[in-house]
Design a protein around this motif. Structure first.
Motif, PDB file in Angstrom:
ATOM      1  N   SER A 120       0.837  -1.211   0.000  1.00  0.00           N
ATOM      2  CA  SER A 120       0.000   0.000   0.000  1.00  0.00           C
ATOM      3  C   SER A 120       0.866   1.252   0.000  1.00  0.00           C
ATOM      4  N   ASP A 129      -5.630  -1.641  -4.938  1.00  0.00           N
ATOM      5  CA  ASP A 129      -5.010  -2.193  -3.738  1.00  0.00           C
ATOM      6  C   ASP A 129      -5.935  -3.234  -3.112  1.00  0.00           C
ATOM      7  N   GLU A 130      -5.557  -4.477  -3.223  1.00  0.00           N
ATOM      8  CA  GLU A 130      -6.292  -5.609  -2.661  1.00  0.00           C
ATOM      9  C   GLU A 130      -7.790  -5.576  -2.998  1.00  0.00           C
TER      10      GLU A 130
HETATM   11 MG   LIG Z   1      -1.984  -2.874   2.157  1.00  0.00          MG
END
Ligand SMILES: [Mg+2]
Ligand SMILES: Nc1ncnc2c1ncn2[C@@H]1O[C@H](COP(=O)(O)OP(=O)(O)O)[C@@H](O)[C@H]1O
Length: 302
Positions: free
Chosen positions: A44, A157-158
């Motif tokens: 991140s 992100d994810e």
């Molecule tokens: Mg992360």
């Protein structure tokens, strides 16, 4: 090869702690780039640096070959769509109302909104309030919001975090479609299986450092599975092969680490046969992407 993203020695320190260290990202245009690593690896933080949400301690970011500087930042960020942390969108509004807000904010036309909504296959859900959406639908709406400006690069992100298997599969299909449309997709995950075969290029991060970057095939050949030989006289075979190949004896199987070249494997077998050792079976140790990942991340604190 042209790259959507490159970084040189990208580094982020918080006090004395280095959380991202000398990262040289190479994200080829038009690929799905899987950015993998255990929780806390620095995924991140890296993505936020690419988006100028946080300032690197040192190093350089280039988007489509252009260095990100104070004067180029606005223009470069205009070509990037992103979904970082929880999906955006107002829960009390419908999908359509949320998309209209994006349209007004970014001064887009109706076609751009339609393209984004259709890309994530949410056109039939636009009249529903977002609070009635499943997590997967919220993620897809978030991606539609990121896609509306028709970015060349999408940073997610994810996006599969918390999704059920059907939602994960739908997300994979979406990422593949986007890449086929020419969008470069950088997608992170702490779970290898969630990205699976969707990503053609992988970057594996462990404790802030890139421990592997390349194609899936390169990853496998960088970590060739051991050769296992079953034969009539394993003790003697191991003795013969110990010095040249580092052969070890495991129960009654001879294990030869690595040995990338299949011709070398063939000559090992021929050698045994010429010493009158009967070879019953030759195989490669089982190897999954998961096991390579575990090995690379040193026990894989997944
Ligand atoms: Mg992360
Ligand atoms: N603002 C911050 N201050 C101090 N440490 C931070 C901050 N943000 C992240 N970290 C630390 O940096 C490391 C990497 O975090 P992060 O980039 O969120 O990892 P990942 O996304 O791979 O799980 C973690 O150990 C985290 O605790």
């Amino acid at each position: 090869m042209s790259y959507a993203v490159t970084t040189e020695n990208l580094t982020k320190r918080y006090g004395k702690r280095t959380v991202v260290e000398n990262l040289d990202l190479r994200i080829p245009q038009g690929t799905v780039y899987g950015f993998l690593g255990p929780n806390g690896a620095g995924k991140s933080t890296t993505m936020k640096m690419l988006l100028s949400l946080i300032q690197p301690t040192s190093g350089e970011v280039r988007i489509m070959g252009q260095p990100m500087t104070r004067s180029t930042r606005r223009q470069l960020l205009g070509s990037i769509g992103s979904l970082i942390e929880s999906p955006p969108g107002y829960a009390h509004l419908t999908g359509a109302e949320n998309m209209r807000l994006v349209q007004r904010l970014l001064d887009l036309n109706a076609q751009q909104i339609d393209y984004a909504v259709q890309a994530v296959r949410l056109q039939d859900q636009m009249g529903k309030k977002v609070r009635e959406y499943s997590l997967g639908m919220k993620q897809r709406l978030g991606i539609a919001m990121a896609l509306a400006r028709q970015p060349k690069l999408l940073i997610l992100d994810e996006p599969t975090n918390g999704l059920d298997p059907a939602g994960i599969e739908e997300m994979r299909r979406l990422l593949r479609r986007l890449a086929a449309d020419g969008v470069t997709v950088m997608v992170s995950s702490h779970l290898l299986g969630e990205i699976d075969k969707t990503a053609t290029v992988l970057g594996i991060l462990s404790q802030g450092r890139m421990i592997f970057q390349g194609t899936r095939q390169e990853l496998f050949s960088a970590a060739m599975p051991d050769l296992l030989i079953d034969c009539s006289d394993p003790q003697r075979a191991q003795g013969m092969l110990a010095r040249a190949y580092g052969a070890q004896l495991e129960n009654s199987t001879v294990r030869i680490p690595g040995l990338e070249d299949d011709r070398a494997a063939a000559s090992v077998v021929t050698g045994l046969v010429s010493e009158a050792i009967g070879v019953h079976g030759v195989r490669r140790d089982e190897q999954t992407l998961e096991s390579v990942f575990m090995r690379l991340t040193a026990g894989g604190q997944l």
